[in-house]
Design a protein around this motif. Structure first.
Motif, PDB file in Angstrom:
ATOM      1  N   VAL A 180       0.837  -1.202   0.000  1.00 47.44           N
ATOM      2  CA  VAL A 180       0.000   0.000   0.000  1.00 47.44           C
ATOM      3  C   VAL A 180       0.872   1.254   0.000  1.00 47.44           C
ATOM      4  O   VAL A 180       0.630   2.204  -0.754  1.00 47.44           O
ATOM      5  CB  VAL A 180      -0.966  -0.004   1.198  1.00 47.44           C
ATOM      6  CG1 VAL A 180      -1.670   1.351   1.339  1.00 47.44           C
ATOM      7  CG2 VAL A 180      -2.012  -1.114   1.037  1.00 47.44           C
ATOM      8  N   GLU A 181       1.895   1.260   0.827  1.00 45.51           N
ATOM      9  CA  GLU A 181       2.739   2.456   0.927  1.00 45.51           C
ATOM     10  C   GLU A 181       3.590   2.661  -0.330  1.00 45.51           C
ATOM     11  O   GLU A 181       3.923   3.796  -0.678  1.00 45.51           O
ATOM     12  CB  GLU A 181       3.603   2.376   2.176  1.00 45.51           C
ATOM     13  CG  GLU A 181       2.771   2.479   3.446  1.00 45.51           C
ATOM     14  CD  GLU A 181       3.584   2.442   4.730  1.00 45.51           C
ATOM     15  OE1 GLU A 181       4.814   2.191   4.645  1.00 45.51           O
ATOM     16  OE2 GLU A 181       3.007   2.661   5.801  1.00 45.51           O
ATOM     17  N   ASP A 182       3.918   1.565  -1.025  1.00 47.38           N
ATOM     18  CA  ASP A 182       4.693   1.684  -2.260  1.00 47.38           C
ATOM     19  C   ASP A 182       3.838   2.155  -3.436  1.00 47.38           C
ATOM     20  O   ASP A 182       4.386   2.665  -4.423  1.00 47.38           O
ATOM     21  CB  ASP A 182       5.331   0.343  -2.622  1.00 47.38           C
ATOM     22  CG  ASP A 182       6.540   0.020  -1.767  1.00 47.38           C
ATOM     23  OD1 ASP A 182       7.005   0.907  -1.030  1.00 47.38           O
ATOM     24  OD2 ASP A 182       7.007  -1.138  -1.827  1.00 47.38           O
ATOM     25  N   ASN A 183       2.527   1.966  -3.349  1.00 46.25           N
ATOM     26  CA  ASN A 183       1.674   2.208  -4.510  1.00 46.25           C
ATOM     27  C   ASN A 183       0.609   3.277  -4.302  1.00 46.25           C
ATOM     28  O   ASN A 183      -0.155   3.568  -5.231  1.00 46.25           O
ATOM     29  CB  ASN A 183       0.993   0.891  -4.923  1.00 46.25           C
ATOM     30  CG  ASN A 183       1.977  -0.116  -5.478  1.00 46.25           C
ATOM     31  OD1 ASN A 183       2.355  -0.043  -6.635  1.00 46.25           O
ATOM     32  ND2 ASN A 183       2.390  -1.061  -4.632  1.00 46.25           N
ATOM     33  N   THR A 184       0.541   3.857  -3.105  1.00 48.84           N
ATOM     34  CA  THR A 184      -0.438   4.908  -2.827  1.00 48.84           C
ATOM     35  C   THR A 184       0.212   5.987  -1.971  1.00 48.84           C
ATOM     36  O   THR A 184       1.380   5.876  -1.576  1.00 48.84           O
ATOM     37  CB  THR A 184      -1.669   4.350  -2.075  1.00 48.84           C
ATOM     38  OG1 THR A 184      -1.321   4.094  -0.709  1.00 48.84           O
ATOM     39  CG2 THR A 184      -2.198   3.081  -2.719  1.00 48.84           C
ATOM     40  N   ASP A 186       1.436 -10.139  -6.744  1.00 48.21           N
ATOM     41  CA  ASP A 186       2.697 -10.783  -7.096  1.00 48.21           C
ATOM     42  C   ASP A 186       3.840 -10.342  -6.188  1.00 48.21           C
ATOM     43  O   ASP A 186       4.911 -10.966  -6.178  1.00 48.21           O
ATOM     44  CB  ASP A 186       3.051 -10.496  -8.553  1.00 48.21           C
ATOM     45  CG  ASP A 186       3.195  -9.019  -8.859  1.00 48.21           C
ATOM     46  OD1 ASP A 186       2.503  -8.199  -8.225  1.00 48.21           O
ATOM     47  OD2 ASP A 186       4.008  -8.671  -9.749  1.00 48.21           O
ATOM     48  N   GLN A 187       3.616  -9.290  -5.407  1.00 48.93           N
ATOM     49  CA  GLN A 187       4.633  -8.821  -4.468  1.00 48.93           C
ATOM     50  C   GLN A 187       4.548  -9.518  -3.112  1.00 48.93           C
ATOM     51  O   GLN A 187       5.403  -9.303  -2.244  1.00 48.93           O
ATOM     52  CB  GLN A 187       4.515  -7.306  -4.287  1.00 48.93           C
ATOM     53  CG  GLN A 187       4.767  -6.519  -5.569  1.00 48.93           C
ATOM     54  CD  GLN A 187       4.598  -5.018  -5.375  1.00 48.93           C
ATOM     55  OE1 GLN A 187       4.802  -4.487  -4.292  1.00 48.93           O
ATOM     56  NE2 GLN A 187       4.214  -4.341  -6.449  1.00 48.93           N
ATOM     57  N   LEU A 188       3.521 -10.339  -2.901  1.00 51.32           N
ATOM     58  CA  LEU A 188       3.370 -11.053  -1.643  1.00 51.32           C
ATOM     59  C   LEU A 188       4.286 -12.275  -1.610  1.00 51.32           C
ATOM     60  O   LEU A 188       4.588 -12.876  -2.646  1.00 51.32           O
ATOM     61  CB  LEU A 188       1.918 -11.508  -1.453  1.00 51.32           C
ATOM     62  CG  LEU A 188       0.860 -10.420  -1.286  1.00 51.32           C
ATOM     63  CD1 LEU A 188      -0.540 -11.035  -1.297  1.00 51.32           C
ATOM     64  CD2 LEU A 188       1.079  -9.638   0.011  1.00 51.32           C
ATOM     65  N   THR A 189       4.688 -12.663  -0.406  1.00 51.87           N
ATOM     66  CA  THR A 189       5.430 -13.908  -0.212  1.00 51.87           C
ATOM     67  C   THR A 189       4.680 -14.888   0.683  1.00 51.87           C
ATOM     68  O   THR A 189       5.113 -16.025   0.852  1.00 51.87           O
ATOM     69  CB  THR A 189       6.814 -13.642   0.409  1.00 51.87           C
ATOM     70  OG1 THR A 189       6.661 -13.146   1.750  1.00 51.87           O
ATOM     71  CG2 THR A 189       7.600 -12.631  -0.423  1.00 51.87           C
ATOM     72  N   ILE A 190       3.563 -14.449   1.267  1.00 62.04           N
ATOM     73  CA  ILE A 190       2.790 -15.262   2.211  1.00 62.04           C
ATOM     74  C   ILE A 190       1.449 -15.624   1.578  1.00 62.04           C
ATOM     75  O   ILE A 190       0.772 -14.766   1.015  1.00 62.04           O
ATOM     76  CB  ILE A 190       2.563 -14.491   3.529  1.00 62.04           C
ATOM     77  CG1 ILE A 190       3.909 -14.177   4.200  1.00 62.04           C
ATOM     78  CG2 ILE A 190       1.668 -15.277   4.484  1.00 62.04           C
ATOM     79  CD1 ILE A 190       3.794 -13.239   5.390  1.00 62.04           C
ATOM     80  N   LYS A 191       1.070 -16.907   1.652  1.00 61.77           N
ATOM     81  CA  LYS A 191      -0.224 -17.415   1.157  1.00 61.77           C
ATOM     82  C   LYS A 191      -0.439 -17.074  -0.316  1.00 61.77           C
ATOM     83  O   LYS A 191      -1.552 -16.802  -0.761  1.00 61.77           O
ATOM     84  CB  LYS A 191      -1.376 -16.886   2.009  1.00 61.77           C
ATOM     85  CG  LYS A 191      -1.208 -17.037   3.492  1.00 61.77           C
ATOM     86  CD  LYS A 191      -0.780 -18.432   3.917  1.00 61.77           C
ATOM     87  CE  LYS A 191      -1.824 -19.489   3.694  1.00 61.77           C
ATOM     88  NZ  LYS A 191      -1.363 -20.825   4.181  1.00 61.77           N
ATOM     89  N   THR A 192       0.619 -17.148  -1.080  1.00 60.11           N
ATOM     90  CA  THR A 192       0.534 -16.748  -2.482  1.00 60.11           C
ATOM     91  C   THR A 192      -0.307 -17.700  -3.328  1.00 60.11           C
ATOM     92  O   THR A 192      -0.781 -17.314  -4.404  1.00 60.11           O
ATOM     93  CB  THR A 192       1.946 -16.643  -3.091  1.00 60.11           C
ATOM     94  OG1 THR A 192       2.640 -17.886  -2.883  1.00 60.11           O
ATOM     95  CG2 THR A 192       2.728 -15.528  -2.422  1.00 60.11           C
ATOM     96  N   ASP A 193      -0.496 -18.937  -2.869  1.00 59.18           N
ATOM     97  CA  ASP A 193      -1.327 -19.881  -3.622  1.00 59.18           C
ATOM     98  C   ASP A 193      -2.814 -19.576  -3.491  1.00 59.18           C
ATOM     99  O   ASP A 193      -3.623 -20.136  -4.239  1.00 59.18           O
ATOM    100  CB  ASP A 193      -1.089 -21.316  -3.132  1.00 59.18           C
ATOM    101  CG  ASP A 193       0.278 -21.846  -3.527  1.00 59.18           C
ATOM    102  OD1 ASP A 193       0.894 -21.248  -4.426  1.00 59.18           O
ATOM    103  OD2 ASP A 193       0.729 -22.838  -2.925  1.00 59.18           O
ATOM    104  N   PHE A 194      -3.171 -18.687  -2.564  1.00 57.65           N
ATOM    105  CA  PHE A 194      -4.583 -18.469  -2.268  1.00 57.65           C
ATOM    106  C   PHE A 194      -5.066 -17.054  -2.564  1.00 57.65           C
ATOM    107  O   PHE A 194      -6.228 -16.859  -2.919  1.00 57.65           O
ATOM    108  CB  PHE A 194      -4.862 -18.781  -0.789  1.00 57.65           C
ATOM    109  CG  PHE A 194      -4.552 -20.190  -0.395  1.00 57.65           C
ATOM    110  CD1 PHE A 194      -5.428 -21.219  -0.683  1.00 57.65           C
ATOM    111  CD2 PHE A 194      -3.372 -20.492   0.260  1.00 57.65           C
ATOM    112  CE1 PHE A 194      -5.146 -22.524  -0.320  1.00 57.65           C
ATOM    113  CE2 PHE A 194      -3.065 -21.796   0.626  1.00 57.65           C
ATOM    114  CZ  PHE A 194      -3.960 -22.813   0.341  1.00 57.65           C
ATOM    115  N   ILE A 195      -4.222 -16.048  -2.358  1.00 60.50           N
ATOM    116  CA  ILE A 195      -4.670 -14.658  -2.420  1.00 60.50           C
ATOM    117  C   ILE A 195      -4.659 -14.174  -3.861  1.00 60.50           C
ATOM    118  O   ILE A 195      -3.609 -14.110  -4.502  1.00 60.50           O
ATOM    119  CB  ILE A 195      -3.791 -13.753  -1.535  1.00 60.50           C
ATOM    120  CG1 ILE A 195      -3.844 -14.219  -0.075  1.00 60.50           C
ATOM    121  CG2 ILE A 195      -4.248 -12.297  -1.637  1.00 60.50           C
ATOM    122  CD1 ILE A 195      -2.884 -13.480   0.835  1.00 60.50           C
ATOM    123  N   SER A 196      -5.828 -13.839  -4.369  1.00 63.34           N
ATOM    124  CA  SER A 196      -5.935 -13.333  -5.735  1.00 63.34           C
ATOM    125  C   SER A 196      -7.223 -12.544  -5.890  1.00 63.34           C
ATOM    126  O   SER A 196      -8.170 -12.704  -5.100  1.00 63.34           O
ATOM    127  CB  SER A 196      -5.928 -14.476  -6.753  1.00 63.34           C
ATOM    128  OG  SER A 196      -7.147 -15.194  -6.715  1.00 63.34           O
TER     129      SER A 196
END
Length: 349
Positions: free
Chosen positions: A91-95, A317-327
């Motif tokens: 959020v802080e990188d993109n807003t 795509d910047q996440l490293t946690i629960k990446t198989d689920f969050i979309s």
């Protein structure tokens, strides 16, 4: 073993911040609070009420321009806290927004903080969200519907993990009768789920302890408890750390027990902890899960919620946690309450 006693009850109202206020929390009630210089990073070094800054009229009008937002997570040993800090970075990188991530007792406490306006966004369980919104399910919300609670997105299955050490001899749920069990922080969704499950499978004689995931791991190491309930996306850091130093057992919720749990509470769905998730646990373990979700409060402007939601789900795509689920595609699966207009604008756009 400490003295046994029966604990067949759902969560009490003690320790649930803001639930006394609940429905009808006004738009001006939560955003004031003063800056207080308390946005000092993720640690939350000030009171929650000072962590949100809103310039403008504090209502839904065009003058509202929130710049610093309070995001309430969970205990540092679970999944909510590190995942929330990844959201913070995105959020802080993109807003232009700043997120102050707070460690809390998780779902039930977070609902109270949204109700009072001390939190702007929070991670909660989908079952707790529905209980709160409808004023049902558990004592904390009976007759106290949290009318300003609104959904943003669902995230991933929150696995119910019943963990013990090999030397306790506990291998199945029935072995928990007479045991000392940490059911999670007082006021947490973990505690709610643990008590639901124990009641569903007919376990009423146990000594209840309440502490965070990390504290529960220490209690197991020290022999102060026999087992602990942990609710979170696997792998849970506190359990990983415990498995690296002790021989642990994950107690399955399977067969007739799993069916009884699902019959007792519709929120639960089948889940499995894969083999090798934790050191020494070489077989997959059947259990149940609820769903983690992002919630907010109705007083936040549509533009704020839409911008924050877009920043997260356009950058998963910047996440490293629960990446198989969050979309974005799965972000409304299991949504149990009405969406905030800002979230709806993003997902329906």
């Amino acid at each position: 073993m400490t003295e046994k006693h029966t604990r067949r009850r759902f969560i009490q109202t003690a320790g649930i911040t803001g639930v006394a206020a609940l429905a009808g929390c006004g738009g001006d009630g939560g955003d004031g609070g003063g800056d207080g210089g308390t946005d000092g990073g993720d640690g939350g070094d000030g009171g929650d009420g000072g962590d949100t800054t809103t310039t403008g009229d504090g209502g839904d009008g065009g003058g509202q321009t929130e710049t610093r937002l309070s995001w309430h997570a969970g205990g540092t040993g679970g999944t909510y806290f590190p995942l929330s800090n990844e959201f913070k970075t995105i959020v802080e990188d993109n807003t232009d927004f700043t997120l102050n991530v707070q460690s809390t007792g998780a779902s039930v406490e977070n609902v109270g903080n949204l109700a009072s306006g001390d939190a702007d966004f929070a991670l909660i369980q989908n079952d707790i969200a529905s209980f709160a919104k409808n004023g049902t399910g558990i004592e904390a919300f009976q007759g106290n519907a949290v009318e300003n609670l609104m959904g943003v997105a669902t995230l991933y299955p929150e696995t119910i993990t019943v963990v013990t050490l090999a030397d306790t001899g506990i291998t199945q749920l029935s072995d928990l009768s007479g045991a000392t069990i940490n059911t999670g922080d007082l006021g947490s969704g973990t505690q709610v789920n643990a008590l639901q499950i124990l009641e569903a499978v007919g376990i009423s004689d146990f000594n209840e302890q309440n502490a965070s995931f990390s504290q529960a791991a220490d209690q197991l190491r020290n022999g102060d408890i026999d087992a602990a309930f942990v609710v979170g996306g696997w792998p849970v850091g506190a359990i990983e750390d415990l498995a690296n130093t002790n021989d642990l057992v994950i107690v399955p919720i399977e067969g007739d027990n799993r069916e009884a749990v699902k019959d007792a509470a519709s929120w639960f769905a089948d889940d499995t902890i894969p083999a090798g998730t934790y050191t020494g646990v070489e077989q997959a373990v059947d259990t149940v899960a609820v769903q983690a979700m992002i919630a907010t409060r109705s007083e936040l402007s549509e533009s704020t919620v839409q911008t924050v939601t877009a920043s997260i789900f356009d950058n998963v795509d910047q996440l490293t946690i629960k990446t198989d689920f969050i979309s974005r595609d799965s972000a409304q699966d299991g949504m149990s309450i009405e969406l905030h207009p800002g979230a709806a604008a993003y997902f329906e756009g």
